[in-house]
Write an enzyme that holds these catalytic residues in place. Structure first.
Site, PDB file in Angstrom:
ATOM      1  N   ARG A  39     -37.973   2.290   2.989  1.00 49.62           N
ATOM      2  CA  ARG A  39     -39.149   2.939   3.551  1.00 49.62           C
ATOM      3  C   ARG A  39     -38.910   4.435   3.708  1.00 49.62           C
ATOM      4  O   ARG A  39     -37.800   4.859   3.973  1.00 49.62           O
ATOM      5  CB  ARG A  39     -39.471   2.333   4.934  1.00 49.62           C
ATOM      6  CG  ARG A  39     -40.514   1.247   4.886  1.00 49.62           C
ATOM      7  CD  ARG A  39     -40.637   0.470   6.175  1.00 49.62           C
ATOM      8  NE  ARG A  39     -40.568   1.276   7.389  1.00 49.62           N
ATOM      9  CZ  ARG A  39     -40.532   0.752   8.618  1.00 49.62           C
ATOM     10  NH1 ARG A  39     -40.557  -0.556   8.779  1.00 49.62           N
ATOM     11  NH2 ARG A  39     -40.470   1.519   9.678  1.00 49.62           N
ATOM     12  N   ARG A  42     -45.290   2.060  23.288  1.00 47.18           N
ATOM     13  CA  ARG A  42     -44.132   2.871  22.931  1.00 47.18           C
ATOM     14  C   ARG A  42     -43.918   4.010  23.918  1.00 47.18           C
ATOM     15  O   ARG A  42     -42.931   4.722  23.829  1.00 47.18           O
ATOM     16  CB  ARG A  42     -44.374   3.561  21.596  1.00 47.18           C
ATOM     17  CG  ARG A  42     -44.062   2.812  20.329  1.00 47.18           C
ATOM     18  CD  ARG A  42     -42.610   2.754  19.991  1.00 47.18           C
ATOM     19  NE  ARG A  42     -42.319   3.068  18.606  1.00 47.18           N
ATOM     20  CZ  ARG A  42     -42.520   2.280  17.566  1.00 47.18           C
ATOM     21  NH1 ARG A  42     -43.060   1.103  17.719  1.00 47.18           N
ATOM     22  NH2 ARG A  42     -42.179   2.668  16.365  1.00 47.18           N
TER      23      ARG A  42
HETATM   24  P1  ADP Z   1     -39.731   0.816  13.855  1.00 48.23           P
HETATM   25  O1  ADP Z   1     -38.989   0.162  12.771  1.00 48.23           O
HETATM   26  O2  ADP Z   1     -39.380   2.255  14.113  1.00 48.23           O
HETATM   27  O3  ADP Z   1     -39.870  -0.008  15.099  1.00 48.23           O
HETATM   28  P2  ADP Z   1     -42.580   0.578  13.324  1.00 48.23           P
HETATM   29  O4  ADP Z   1     -42.861  -0.135  12.070  1.00 48.23           O
HETATM   30  O5  ADP Z   1     -42.838  -0.108  14.614  1.00 48.23           O
HETATM   31  O6  ADP Z   1     -41.111   1.079  13.200  1.00 48.23           O
HETATM   32  O7  ADP Z   1     -43.367   1.976  13.356  1.00 48.23           O
HETATM   33  C1  ADP Z   1     -43.245   2.919  12.314  1.00 48.23           C
HETATM   34  C2  ADP Z   1     -43.836   4.249  12.767  1.00 48.23           C
HETATM   35  O8  ADP Z   1     -45.196   4.078  13.148  1.00 48.23           O
HETATM   36  C3  ADP Z   1     -43.171   4.847  14.008  1.00 48.23           C
HETATM   37  O9  ADP Z   1     -42.030   5.604  13.681  1.00 48.23           O
HETATM   38  C4  ADP Z   1     -44.314   5.702  14.552  1.00 48.23           C
HETATM   39  O10 ADP Z   1     -44.463   6.892  13.811  1.00 48.23           O
HETATM   40  C5  ADP Z   1     -45.524   4.856  14.289  1.00 48.23           C
HETATM   41  N1  ADP Z   1     -45.850   3.948  15.416  1.00 48.23           N
HETATM   42  C6  ADP Z   1     -45.824   2.592  15.410  1.00 48.23           C
HETATM   43  N2  ADP Z   1     -46.193   2.075  16.598  1.00 48.23           N
HETATM   44  C7  ADP Z   1     -46.462   3.139  17.397  1.00 48.23           C
HETATM   45  C8  ADP Z   1     -46.886   3.287  18.746  1.00 48.23           C
HETATM   46  N3  ADP Z   1     -47.108   2.221  19.545  1.00 48.23           N
HETATM   47  N4  ADP Z   1     -47.052   4.546  19.231  1.00 48.23           N
HETATM   48  C9  ADP Z   1     -46.849   5.623  18.461  1.00 48.23           C
HETATM   49  N5  ADP Z   1     -46.440   5.562  17.187  1.00 48.23           N
HETATM   50  C10 ADP Z   1     -46.251   4.338  16.641  1.00 48.23           C
END
Ligand code: ADP
Ligand code: ZN
Length: 216
Positions: free
Chosen positions: A162, A88
């Site tokens: 969510r 990310r």
């Molecule tokens: P989205 O629907 O935003 O793609 P995710 O389910 O991938 O959501 O992630 C939800 C939350 O988990 C993000 O908003 C972040 O807070 C955290 N998160 C997930 N993956 C990462 C990552 N690779 N680096 C940092 N934070 C992460």
């Protein structure tokens, strides 16, 4: 296949990963799902990550790399993996570059799913998720509502919005994406690993990926 799925929240990374998994058994690795599981189980990781997630902020890179080092070393990754929501940030991408050879893997490509912001906002505010952690089926109150309002078709558990899918948190997540994650598109382009696709339908995206993999 060993892929990174890039794209904003709501671009359809999870849906595409589920279809690709059906094709060759490559495992979907979603850092978001792993983190939500940790929060639910109140593990040390979960306690550290929870506040960042609720606010729509990124979880610190060192926590994420800890998760991925452990996950990518598991034997099921031999079949292939689909990284959904990771990396990310540029530091995460650099750390992944160092980690992959250590665990004996090499990336096929990074697929960028392109969706206009307006469409993302629309998809995310209407998205609902099954509250059963074993199920997590995804619905959309406009385009794919559950047959019985608020109840999962598959497992009968309540279907919920969510915490990080309120309008405010979504807007924040999209801004964070633009600032921290969008630069990865260029990062993988420079390495010659990028496949850019316009993500109108998940089937279209999957077909484009299959074509490209067959060419190489
Ligand atoms: P989205 O629907 O935003 O793609 P995710 O389910 O991938 O959501 O992630 C939800 C939350 O988990 C993000 O908003 C972040 O807070 C955290 N998160 C997930 N993956 C990462 C990552 N690779 N680096 C940092 N934070 C992460
Ligand atoms: Zn369900």
């Amino acid at each position: 296949m060993k892929l990174i799925l890039l794209g904003a929240p709501g671009a359809g990374k999870g849906t595409v990963a589920k279809i690709l998994h059906q094709i060759d058994g490559s495992v979907q690795i979603s850092t978001g799902d792993i983190l939500r599981g940790a929060v639910r189980d109140s593990t040390e990781l979960g306690k550290k990550a929870e506040a960042f997630m609720k606010a729509g902020d990124l979880v610190p890179d060192d926590l994420i790399m800890g998760i991925m080092e452990e996950r990518l070393a598991k034997p099921d990754c031999e079949k292939g993996f689909l990284l959904d929501g990771f990396p990310r940030t540029i530091p995460q991408a650099e750390a992944l570059d160092e980690l992959l050879p250590k665990v004996g893997h090499k990336l096929d490509m990074a697929v960028n799913l392109n969706v206009p912001r307006e469409e993302l906002l629309n998809r995310l505010t209407t998205r609902r998720t099954c509250s059963n952690p074993e199920c997590q089926a995804i619905y959309n109150i406009k385009s794919k509502p559950p047959k019985k309002e608020g109840i999962c078709d598959i497992c009968g558990s309540p279907v919920i919005q969510r915490d990080d899918e309120t309008e405010e948190a979504i807007s924040k997540r999209l801004d964070t994406y633009e600032e921290k994650t969008a630069p990865l598109v260029d990062y993988y382009k420079k390495k010659g690993l990028l496949l850019n696709v316009t993500a109108t339908s998940s089937e279209g995206v999957v077909n484009t990926i299959k074509e490209r993999l067959n060419q190489s």
